[in-house]
Design a protein around this motif. Structure first.
Motif, PDB file in Angstrom:
ATOM      1  N   GLY A   1      -5.442   5.362  -1.068  1.00 44.08           N
ATOM      2  CA  GLY A   1      -5.099   4.979  -2.432  1.00 44.08           C
ATOM      3  C   GLY A   1      -5.431   3.549  -2.782  1.00 44.08           C
ATOM      4  O   GLY A   1      -4.700   2.900  -3.512  1.00 44.08           O
ATOM      5  N   ILE A   2      -6.515   3.031  -2.284  1.00 48.85           N
ATOM      6  CA  ILE A   2      -6.876   1.635  -2.544  1.00 48.85           C
ATOM      7  C   ILE A   2      -8.274   1.574  -3.148  1.00 48.85           C
ATOM      8  O   ILE A   2      -9.165   2.309  -2.753  1.00 48.85           O
ATOM      9  CB  ILE A   2      -6.771   0.792  -1.255  1.00 48.85           C
ATOM     10  CG1 ILE A   2      -6.893  -0.684  -1.557  1.00 48.85           C
ATOM     11  CG2 ILE A   2      -7.756   1.248  -0.220  1.00 48.85           C
ATOM     12  CD1 ILE A   2      -6.468  -1.581  -0.421  1.00 48.85           C
ATOM     13  N   ARG A   3      -8.423   0.714  -4.148  1.00 43.77           N
ATOM     14  CA  ARG A   3      -9.710   0.548  -4.835  1.00 43.77           C
ATOM     15  C   ARG A   3     -10.410  -0.704  -4.322  1.00 43.77           C
ATOM     16  O   ARG A   3      -9.762  -1.615  -3.821  1.00 43.77           O
ATOM     17  CB  ARG A   3      -9.492   0.407  -6.333  1.00 43.77           C
ATOM     18  CG  ARG A   3      -8.791   1.590  -6.951  1.00 43.77           C
ATOM     19  CD  ARG A   3      -8.529   1.355  -8.402  1.00 43.77           C
ATOM     20  NE  ARG A   3      -7.676   0.175  -8.575  1.00 43.77           N
ATOM     21  CZ  ARG A   3      -7.348  -0.359  -9.737  1.00 43.77           C
ATOM     22  NH1 ARG A   3      -7.810   0.170 -10.839  1.00 43.77           N
ATOM     23  NH2 ARG A   3      -6.566  -1.403  -9.811  1.00 43.77           N
ATOM     24  N   PRO A   4     -11.739  -0.781  -4.486  1.00 44.00           N
ATOM     25  CA  PRO A   4     -12.457  -1.979  -4.058  1.00 44.00           C
ATOM     26  C   PRO A   4     -11.873  -3.269  -4.639  1.00 44.00           C
ATOM     27  O   PRO A   4     -11.751  -4.263  -3.936  1.00 44.00           O
ATOM     28  CB  PRO A   4     -13.877  -1.734  -4.565  1.00 44.00           C
ATOM     29  CG  PRO A   4     -14.008  -0.259  -4.588  1.00 44.00           C
ATOM     30  CD  PRO A   4     -12.649   0.257  -4.976  1.00 44.00           C
ATOM     31  N   ARG A   5     -11.469  -3.238  -5.899  1.00 45.95           N
ATOM     32  CA  ARG A   5     -10.901  -4.438  -6.519  1.00 45.95           C
ATOM     33  C   ARG A   5      -9.610  -4.871  -5.834  1.00 45.95           C
ATOM     34  O   ARG A   5      -9.274  -6.038  -5.813  1.00 45.95           O
ATOM     35  CB  ARG A   5     -10.633  -4.194  -7.995  1.00 45.95           C
ATOM     36  CG  ARG A   5     -11.883  -4.078  -8.800  1.00 45.95           C
ATOM     37  CD  ARG A   5     -11.584  -3.874 -10.252  1.00 45.95           C
ATOM     38  NE  ARG A   5     -12.833  -3.763 -10.983  1.00 45.95           N
ATOM     39  CZ  ARG A   5     -12.907  -3.588 -12.268  1.00 45.95           C
ATOM     40  NH1 ARG A   5     -11.816  -3.489 -12.983  1.00 45.95           N
ATOM     41  NH2 ARG A   5     -14.071  -3.496 -12.871  1.00 45.95           N
ATOM     42  N   ASP A   6      -8.887  -3.893  -5.281  1.00 47.45           N
ATOM     43  CA  ASP A   6      -7.621  -4.200  -4.622  1.00 47.45           C
ATOM     44  C   ASP A   6      -7.808  -4.884  -3.274  1.00 47.45           C
ATOM     45  O   ASP A   6      -6.865  -5.470  -2.751  1.00 47.45           O
ATOM     46  CB  ASP A   6      -6.802  -2.925  -4.420  1.00 47.45           C
ATOM     47  CG  ASP A   6      -6.413  -2.266  -5.727  1.00 47.45           C
ATOM     48  OD1 ASP A   6      -6.277  -2.980  -6.743  1.00 47.45           O
ATOM     49  OD2 ASP A   6      -6.255  -1.034  -5.739  1.00 47.45           O
ATOM     50  N   ILE A   7      -8.983  -4.784  -2.704  1.00 44.45           N
ATOM     51  CA  ILE A   7      -9.169  -5.365  -1.379  1.00 44.45           C
ATOM     52  C   ILE A   7      -9.911  -6.700  -1.391  1.00 44.45           C
ATOM     53  O   ILE A   7     -10.050  -7.328  -0.347  1.00 44.45           O
ATOM     54  CB  ILE A   7      -9.878  -4.379  -0.428  1.00 44.45           C
ATOM     55  CG1 ILE A   7     -11.275  -4.059  -0.913  1.00 44.45           C
ATOM     56  CG2 ILE A   7      -9.070  -3.132  -0.234  1.00 44.45           C
ATOM     57  CD1 ILE A   7     -12.056  -3.240   0.068  1.00 44.45           C
ATOM     58  N   GLU A   8     -10.322  -7.164  -2.554  1.00 48.19           N
ATOM     59  CA  GLU A   8     -11.048  -8.433  -2.629  1.00 48.19           C
ATOM     60  C   GLU A   8     -10.256  -9.596  -2.043  1.00 48.19           C
ATOM     61  O   GLU A   8     -10.815 -10.406  -1.295  1.00 48.19           O
ATOM     62  CB  GLU A   8     -11.424  -8.761  -4.071  1.00 48.19           C
ATOM     63  CG  GLU A   8     -12.511  -7.875  -4.609  1.00 48.19           C
ATOM     64  CD  GLU A   8     -12.802  -8.166  -6.063  1.00 48.19           C
ATOM     65  OE1 GLU A   8     -12.702  -9.323  -6.490  1.00 48.19           O
ATOM     66  OE2 GLU A   8     -13.116  -7.213  -6.780  1.00 48.19           O
TER      67      GLU A   8
ATOM     68  N   CYS B   1     -19.867   8.829   4.651  1.00 50.25           N
ATOM     69  CA  CYS B   1     -18.688   9.708   4.772  1.00 50.25           C
ATOM     70  C   CYS B   1     -17.572   9.084   5.618  1.00 50.25           C
ATOM     71  O   CYS B   1     -16.823   9.795   6.293  1.00 50.25           O
ATOM     72  CB  CYS B   1     -19.076  11.074   5.317  1.00 50.25           C
ATOM     73  SG  CYS B   1     -20.236  11.946   4.245  1.00 50.25           S
ATOM     74  N   LEU B   2     -17.469   7.765   5.594  1.00 49.23           N
ATOM     75  CA  LEU B   2     -16.405   7.088   6.335  1.00 49.23           C
ATOM     76  C   LEU B   2     -15.178   6.830   5.470  1.00 49.23           C
ATOM     77  O   LEU B   2     -14.085   6.627   5.988  1.00 49.23           O
ATOM     78  CB  LEU B   2     -16.931   5.772   6.925  1.00 49.23           C
ATOM     79  CG  LEU B   2     -18.053   5.961   7.947  1.00 49.23           C
ATOM     80  CD1 LEU B   2     -18.649   4.610   8.330  1.00 49.23           C
ATOM     81  CD2 LEU B   2     -17.539   6.686   9.181  1.00 49.23           C
ATOM     82  N   ILE B   3     -15.369   6.817   4.156  1.00 48.99           N
ATOM     83  CA  ILE B   3     -14.257   6.737   3.215  1.00 48.99           C
ATOM     84  C   ILE B   3     -14.518   7.719   2.089  1.00 48.99           C
ATOM     85  O   ILE B   3     -15.648   8.162   1.889  1.00 48.99           O
ATOM     86  CB  ILE B   3     -14.045   5.308   2.649  1.00 48.99           C
ATOM     87  CG1 ILE B   3     -15.286   4.827   1.908  1.00 48.99           C
ATOM     88  CG2 ILE B   3     -13.652   4.340   3.735  1.00 48.99           C
ATOM     89  CD1 ILE B   3     -15.097   3.499   1.201  1.00 48.99           C
ATOM     90  N   ASP B   4     -13.466   8.054   1.345  1.00 48.57           N
ATOM     91  CA  ASP B   4     -13.591   9.030   0.271  1.00 48.57           C
ATOM     92  C   ASP B   4     -13.057   8.439  -1.027  1.00 48.57           C
ATOM     93  O   ASP B   4     -11.862   8.468  -1.277  1.00 48.57           O
ATOM     94  CB  ASP B   4     -12.840  10.312   0.625  1.00 48.57           C
ATOM     95  CG  ASP B   4     -13.043  11.419  -0.394  1.00 48.57           C
ATOM     96  OD1 ASP B   4     -13.817  11.233  -1.359  1.00 48.57           O
ATOM     97  OD2 ASP B   4     -12.428  12.478  -0.233  1.00 48.57           O
ATOM     98  N   GLN B   5     -13.938   7.897  -1.838  1.00 43.29           N
ATOM     99  CA  GLN B   5     -13.549   7.302  -3.115  1.00 43.29           C
ATOM    100  C   GLN B   5     -13.068   8.344  -4.108  1.00 43.29           C
ATOM    101  O   GLN B   5     -12.254   8.057  -4.969  1.00 43.29           O
ATOM    102  CB  GLN B   5     -14.709   6.521  -3.726  1.00 43.29           C
ATOM    103  CG  GLN B   5     -14.871   5.144  -3.176  1.00 43.29           C
ATOM    104  CD  GLN B   5     -13.672   4.272  -3.483  1.00 43.29           C
ATOM    105  OE1 GLN B   5     -12.817   4.065  -2.648  1.00 43.29           O
ATOM    106  NE2 GLN B   5     -13.588   3.774  -4.674  1.00 43.29           N
ATOM    107  N   LYS B   6     -13.546   9.569  -4.028  1.00 40.65           N
ATOM    108  CA  LYS B   6     -13.120  10.613  -4.965  1.00 40.65           C
ATOM    109  C   LYS B   6     -11.625  10.854  -4.850  1.00 40.65           C
ATOM    110  O   LYS B   6     -10.943  11.091  -5.841  1.00 40.65           O
ATOM    111  CB  LYS B   6     -13.897  11.900  -4.701  1.00 40.65           C
ATOM    112  CG  LYS B   6     -15.360  11.780  -5.046  1.00 40.65           C
ATOM    113  CD  LYS B   6     -16.111  13.030  -4.684  1.00 40.65           C
ATOM    114  CE  LYS B   6     -17.584  12.763  -4.892  1.00 40.65           C
ATOM    115  NZ  LYS B   6     -18.417  13.348  -3.894  1.00 40.65           N
ATOM    116  N   GLU B   7     -11.109  10.758  -3.645  1.00 45.01           N
ATOM    117  CA  GLU B   7      -9.673  10.934  -3.442  1.00 45.01           C
ATOM    118  C   GLU B   7      -8.901   9.799  -4.103  1.00 45.01           C
ATOM    119  O   GLU B   7      -7.852  10.005  -4.686  1.00 45.01           O
ATOM    120  CB  GLU B   7      -9.370  10.995  -1.949  1.00 45.01           C
ATOM    121  CG  GLU B   7      -7.962  11.451  -1.651  1.00 45.01           C
ATOM    122  CD  GLU B   7      -7.754  11.706  -0.172  1.00 45.01           C
ATOM    123  OE1 GLU B   7      -6.641  11.456   0.286  1.00 45.01           O
ATOM    124  OE2 GLU B   7      -8.697  12.145   0.513  1.00 45.01           O
ATOM    125  N   VAL B   8      -9.423   8.586  -4.041  1.00 41.96           N
ATOM    126  CA  VAL B   8      -8.797   7.438  -4.695  1.00 41.96           C
ATOM    127  C   VAL B   8      -8.760   7.645  -6.200  1.00 41.96           C
ATOM    128  O   VAL B   8      -7.734   7.471  -6.848  1.00 41.96           O
ATOM    129  CB  VAL B   8      -9.556   6.127  -4.363  1.00 41.96           C
ATOM    130  CG1 VAL B   8      -9.018   4.968  -5.174  1.00 41.96           C
ATOM    131  CG2 VAL B   8      -9.482   5.830  -2.885  1.00 41.96           C
TER     132      VAL B   8
END
Length: 86
Positions: free
Chosen positions: A23-30, A71-78
């Motif tokens: 449940g984490i977005r790229p913007r959340d990990i900056e 296929c190491l992360i799944d952005q669609k699930e986010v």
């Protein structure tokens, strides 16, 4: 320190995703990436040449993109989780 390229960010980004769940977005990990690489405020605000986003956001986004392609992360699930929250 110079801002690392997206390849250098891939392992830390993957580690953050593993620890945080999906449940984490790229913007959340900056901020986390900035801390890991000890980036200054000035480096975090540095813009790409087109002036539409920061270099940090751009490189984190590319790291996420390639991790998803492998296929190491799944952005669609986010995205699904975010839509359900709205």
């Amino acid at each position: 320190m110079a801002i690392p390229d997206f390849q250098e960010m891939m392992n830390p980004v993957l580690s953050i995703y593993e620890k945080s769940g999906t449940g984490i977005r790229p913007r959340d990990i900056e901020d986390r990436i900035a801390t890991i690489f000890n980036l200054s405020d000035e480096e975090q605000r540095q813009m790409i040449p087109s002036n539409i986003e920061t270099v940090l956001r751009n490189r984190v986004s590319w790291a996420v993109y390639y991790l998803e392609q492998d296929c190491l992360i799944d952005q669609k699930e986010v995205i699904t989780k975010l839509v359900k929250q709205v």
